[in-house]
Design an enzyme around this catalytic site. Structure first.
Site, PDB file in Angstrom:
ATOM      1  N   VAL A  65     -31.815 -33.278 -16.624  1.00 31.35           N
ATOM      2  CA  VAL A  65     -30.618 -32.517 -16.208  1.00 31.35           C
ATOM      3  C   VAL A  65     -29.512 -32.483 -17.262  1.00 31.35           C
ATOM      4  O   VAL A  65     -28.503 -31.806 -17.067  1.00 31.35           O
ATOM      5  CB  VAL A  65     -30.046 -33.013 -14.858  1.00 31.35           C
ATOM      6  CG1 VAL A  65     -31.021 -32.738 -13.727  1.00 31.35           C
ATOM      7  CG2 VAL A  65     -29.654 -34.486 -14.927  1.00 31.35           C
ATOM      8  N   TYR A 156     -22.118 -52.475  -9.233  1.00 27.41           N
ATOM      9  CA  TYR A 156     -22.385 -51.031  -9.106  1.00 27.41           C
ATOM     10  C   TYR A 156     -21.541 -50.242 -10.132  1.00 27.41           C
ATOM     11  O   TYR A 156     -21.956 -49.189 -10.617  1.00 27.41           O
ATOM     12  CB  TYR A 156     -22.142 -50.562  -7.674  1.00 27.41           C
ATOM     13  CG  TYR A 156     -22.873 -49.284  -7.324  1.00 27.41           C
ATOM     14  CD1 TYR A 156     -24.261 -49.230  -7.340  1.00 27.41           C
ATOM     15  CD2 TYR A 156     -22.176 -48.130  -6.985  1.00 27.41           C
ATOM     16  CE1 TYR A 156     -24.938 -48.055  -7.039  1.00 27.41           C
ATOM     17  CE2 TYR A 156     -22.844 -46.954  -6.664  1.00 27.41           C
ATOM     18  CZ  TYR A 156     -24.209 -46.926  -6.695  1.00 27.41           C
ATOM     19  OH  TYR A 156     -24.878 -45.758  -6.386  1.00 27.41           O
ATOM     20  N   LYS A 163     -20.541 -41.728  -8.328  1.00 31.72           N
ATOM     21  CA  LYS A 163     -20.795 -41.286  -6.945  1.00 31.72           C
ATOM     22  C   LYS A 163     -19.524 -40.711  -6.304  1.00 31.72           C
ATOM     23  O   LYS A 163     -19.602 -39.787  -5.492  1.00 31.72           O
ATOM     24  CB  LYS A 163     -21.346 -42.438  -6.101  1.00 31.72           C
ATOM     25  CG  LYS A 163     -22.762 -42.889  -6.493  1.00 31.72           C
ATOM     26  CD  LYS A 163     -23.800 -41.766  -6.432  1.00 31.72           C
ATOM     27  CE  LYS A 163     -25.224 -42.278  -6.537  1.00 31.72           C
ATOM     28  NZ  LYS A 163     -26.190 -41.197  -6.764  1.00 31.72           N
ATOM     29  N   ILE A 192     -32.086 -49.360  -0.863  1.00 33.83           N
ATOM     30  CA  ILE A 192     -33.543 -49.249  -0.669  1.00 33.83           C
ATOM     31  C   ILE A 192     -34.195 -49.665  -1.978  1.00 33.83           C
ATOM     32  O   ILE A 192     -33.732 -49.240  -3.049  1.00 33.83           O
ATOM     33  CB  ILE A 192     -33.970 -47.796  -0.351  1.00 33.83           C
ATOM     34  CG1 ILE A 192     -33.233 -47.249   0.862  1.00 33.83           C
ATOM     35  CG2 ILE A 192     -35.482 -47.703  -0.139  1.00 33.83           C
ATOM     36  CD1 ILE A 192     -33.528 -45.771   1.153  1.00 33.83           C
ATOM     37  N   LEU A 195     -37.137 -47.589  -7.982  1.00 36.06           N
ATOM     38  CA  LEU A 195     -37.006 -47.785  -9.432  1.00 36.06           C
ATOM     39  C   LEU A 195     -35.532 -47.839  -9.856  1.00 36.06           C
ATOM     40  O   LEU A 195     -35.109 -48.753 -10.571  1.00 36.06           O
ATOM     41  CB  LEU A 195     -37.718 -46.618 -10.132  1.00 36.06           C
ATOM     42  CG  LEU A 195     -38.090 -46.770 -11.582  1.00 36.06           C
ATOM     43  CD1 LEU A 195     -39.096 -47.905 -11.746  1.00 36.06           C
ATOM     44  CD2 LEU A 195     -38.686 -45.460 -12.105  1.00 36.06           C
TER      45      LEU A 195
HETATM   46  P1  NAD Z   1     -35.694 -43.263  -8.178  1.00 35.32           P
HETATM   47  O1  NAD Z   1     -35.688 -44.101  -9.413  1.00 35.32           O
HETATM   48  O2  NAD Z   1     -36.970 -43.099  -7.486  1.00 35.32           O
HETATM   49  O3  NAD Z   1     -35.060 -41.840  -8.455  1.00 35.32           O
HETATM   50  C1  NAD Z   1     -34.082 -41.623  -9.449  1.00 35.32           C
HETATM   51  C2  NAD Z   1     -34.469 -40.331 -10.126  1.00 35.32           C
HETATM   52  O4  NAD Z   1     -33.469 -39.968 -11.092  1.00 35.32           O
HETATM   53  C3  NAD Z   1     -35.803 -40.435 -10.889  1.00 35.32           C
HETATM   54  O5  NAD Z   1     -36.702 -39.485 -10.415  1.00 35.32           O
HETATM   55  C4  NAD Z   1     -35.402 -40.129 -12.318  1.00 35.32           C
HETATM   56  O6  NAD Z   1     -36.408 -39.410 -13.015  1.00 35.32           O
HETATM   57  C5  NAD Z   1     -34.169 -39.264 -12.090  1.00 35.32           C
HETATM   58  N1  NAD Z   1     -33.394 -39.110 -13.311  1.00 35.32           N
HETATM   59  C6  NAD Z   1     -32.789 -40.072 -14.065  1.00 35.32           C
HETATM   60  N2  NAD Z   1     -32.253 -39.511 -15.163  1.00 35.32           N
HETATM   61  C7  NAD Z   1     -32.524 -38.174 -15.101  1.00 35.32           C
HETATM   62  C8  NAD Z   1     -32.249 -37.072 -15.952  1.00 35.32           C
HETATM   63  N3  NAD Z   1     -31.569 -37.207 -17.105  1.00 35.32           N
HETATM   64  N4  NAD Z   1     -32.692 -35.848 -15.569  1.00 35.32           N
HETATM   65  C9  NAD Z   1     -33.374 -35.673 -14.426  1.00 35.32           C
HETATM   66  N5  NAD Z   1     -33.663 -36.686 -13.565  1.00 35.32           N
HETATM   67  C10 NAD Z   1     -33.240 -37.920 -13.920  1.00 35.32           C
HETATM   68  O7  NAD Z   1     -34.606 -43.965  -7.230  1.00 35.32           O
HETATM   69  P2  NAD Z   1     -33.974 -43.499  -5.823  1.00 35.32           P
HETATM   70  O8  NAD Z   1     -33.396 -44.743  -5.259  1.00 35.32           O
HETATM   71  O9  NAD Z   1     -34.924 -42.701  -5.049  1.00 35.32           O
HETATM   72  O10 NAD Z   1     -32.728 -42.612  -6.290  1.00 35.32           O
HETATM   73  C11 NAD Z   1     -32.499 -41.303  -5.802  1.00 35.32           C
HETATM   74  C12 NAD Z   1     -31.028 -41.088  -5.509  1.00 35.32           C
HETATM   75  O11 NAD Z   1     -30.641 -41.890  -4.393  1.00 35.32           O
HETATM   76  C13 NAD Z   1     -30.077 -41.455  -6.634  1.00 35.32           C
HETATM   77  O12 NAD Z   1     -29.001 -40.519  -6.656  1.00 35.32           O
HETATM   78  C14 NAD Z   1     -29.547 -42.796  -6.188  1.00 35.32           C
HETATM   79  O13 NAD Z   1     -28.281 -43.119  -6.748  1.00 35.32           O
HETATM   80  C15 NAD Z   1     -29.440 -42.543  -4.701  1.00 35.32           C
HETATM   81  N6  NAD Z   1     -29.309 -43.729  -3.856  1.00 35.32           N
HETATM   82  C16 NAD Z   1     -30.230 -44.728  -3.941  1.00 35.32           C
HETATM   83  C17 NAD Z   1     -30.078 -45.858  -3.138  1.00 35.32           C
HETATM   84  C18 NAD Z   1     -31.041 -47.010  -3.242  1.00 35.32           C
HETATM   85  O14 NAD Z   1     -30.684 -48.124  -2.851  1.00 35.32           O
HETATM   86  N7  NAD Z   1     -32.253 -46.803  -3.715  1.00 35.32           N
HETATM   87  C19 NAD Z   1     -29.002 -45.944  -2.238  1.00 35.32           C
HETATM   88  C20 NAD Z   1     -28.094 -44.889  -2.167  1.00 35.32           C
HETATM   89  C21 NAD Z   1     -28.253 -43.776  -2.985  1.00 35.32           C
END
Ligand code: NAD
Length: 256
Positions: A65, A156, A163, A192, A195
């Site tokens: 992105v 964080y 965020k 959750i 990765l």
């Molecule tokens: P994840 O690691 O599975 O997903 C993160 C994604 O970000 C990956 O697919 C990665 O390829 C992508 N990414 C990173 N840099 C990028 C770039 N330059 N271009 C395109 N994509 C890029 O982890 P997740 O926990 O599923 O995270 C998904 C979303 O949920 C994130 O916004 C994260 O902040 C949010 N979130 C996660 C949690 C948690 O505890 N896991 C809680 C609240 C919010």
């Protein structure tokens, strides 16, 4: 009959089968949506393609992105293949590991810019590129956020600031795109094990605290998020825009 029969959706943020984006994709598919996936670079391609295949996803394209050409290429493909778009899922974020363990005070200029660019500005860039396609039938955009946007959460750090920018971007985008019948919302999920989460120092402690203190006395799952995503991305939420909906077992309501 599925809630999303005939709808087309693009998913940004599948890295593996633990990704929140993957759980969302499975729910959307179950309800009849046709999907496209993107992946962030060649290392992830080998993990994402088999997942896409298993859901019958035909459009799978690279999209870092931070790269405007790759963003443009994704939406050119969707325009050629589909002509319009109903759903955009933004489930991605990034910050350098060292920014997620030291004091926030130590955040570097480059680290700050990178985290904000990938985790917040990308929503603006993707929404702008998607807007002409989403306006065709009136679509829905959703992004993923976390409670660290408004409360201080140990380690964080710059991701909390990113965020906060993301959540406010959701509101401004909702106003701009609402005139065209496009809705924009966010889900604020509890912790959750994924990765991305593993990059946050002391993540295990966050899970333990939620289990003890949240009204539901449990951590949430990827599927808990996916069910609320289905609501936000379908006509079930047709009057809702600019909102951040908590899916955190109620943790955010607890004071002392
Ligand atoms: P994840 O690691 O599975 O997903 C993160 C994604 O970000 C990956 O697919 C990665 O390829 C992508 N990414 C990173 N840099 C990028 C770039 N330059 N271009 C395109 N994509 C890029 O982890 P997740 O926990 O599923 O995270 C998904 C979303 O949920 C994130 O916004 C994260 O902040 C949010 N979130 C996660 C949690 C948690 O505890 N896991 C809680 C609240 C919010």
């Amino acid at each position: 009959m599925g809630l999303l029969d005939g709808k087309k959706g693009v998913i940004f943020g599948v890295a593996n089968d633990k990704s929140i984006a993957w759980a969302i994709a499975k729910r959307l598919k179950e309800e009849g949506a046709e999907l496209a996936f993107t992946y962030a670079g060649p290392v992830l391609e080998s993990r994402v393609r088999p997942l896409a295949e298993s859901l019958g996803v035909k459009i799978v394209q690279p999209c870092d992105v931070t790269n405007d050409d790759e963003i443009e290429a994704v939406f050119n493909t969707l325009k050629d293949e589909w002509g319009g778009l109903d759903i955009l899922v933004h489930s991605l974020a990034f910050a350098n590991k060292e920014e997620l363990k030291n004091e926030f005070l130590q955040t570097s200029r480059e680290g700050f810019k990178l985290a904000l660019d990938i985790s917040a500005y990308s929503l603006v860039a993707l929404s702008r590129a998607a807007a002409p396609l989403l306006e065709v039938r009136g679509g829905s955009i959703m992004a993923m956020t976390y409670y660290g946007s408004t409360k201080v959460i140990e380690n964080y750090n710059v991701m909390g600031v990113a965020k906060a920018a993301l959540e406010t971007s959701v509101q401004y985008l909702a106003e701009d795109l609402g005139k065209k019948g496009v809705r924009v919302n966010a889900i604020s999920a509890g912790p959750i094990r994924t990765l991305a989460a593993m990059g946050i120092s002391g993540f295990r402690k966050m899970l333990d605290i939620v289990e003890q203190k949240a009204p539901l006395r449990r951590n949430i799952t990827q599927d808990d998020v996916a069910c609320t995503a289905l609501y936000l991305l379908s006509d079930l939420s047709k009057g809702v825009t600019g909102e951040t909906v908590f899916v955190d077992g109620g943790y955010n309501i607890i004071g002392m």
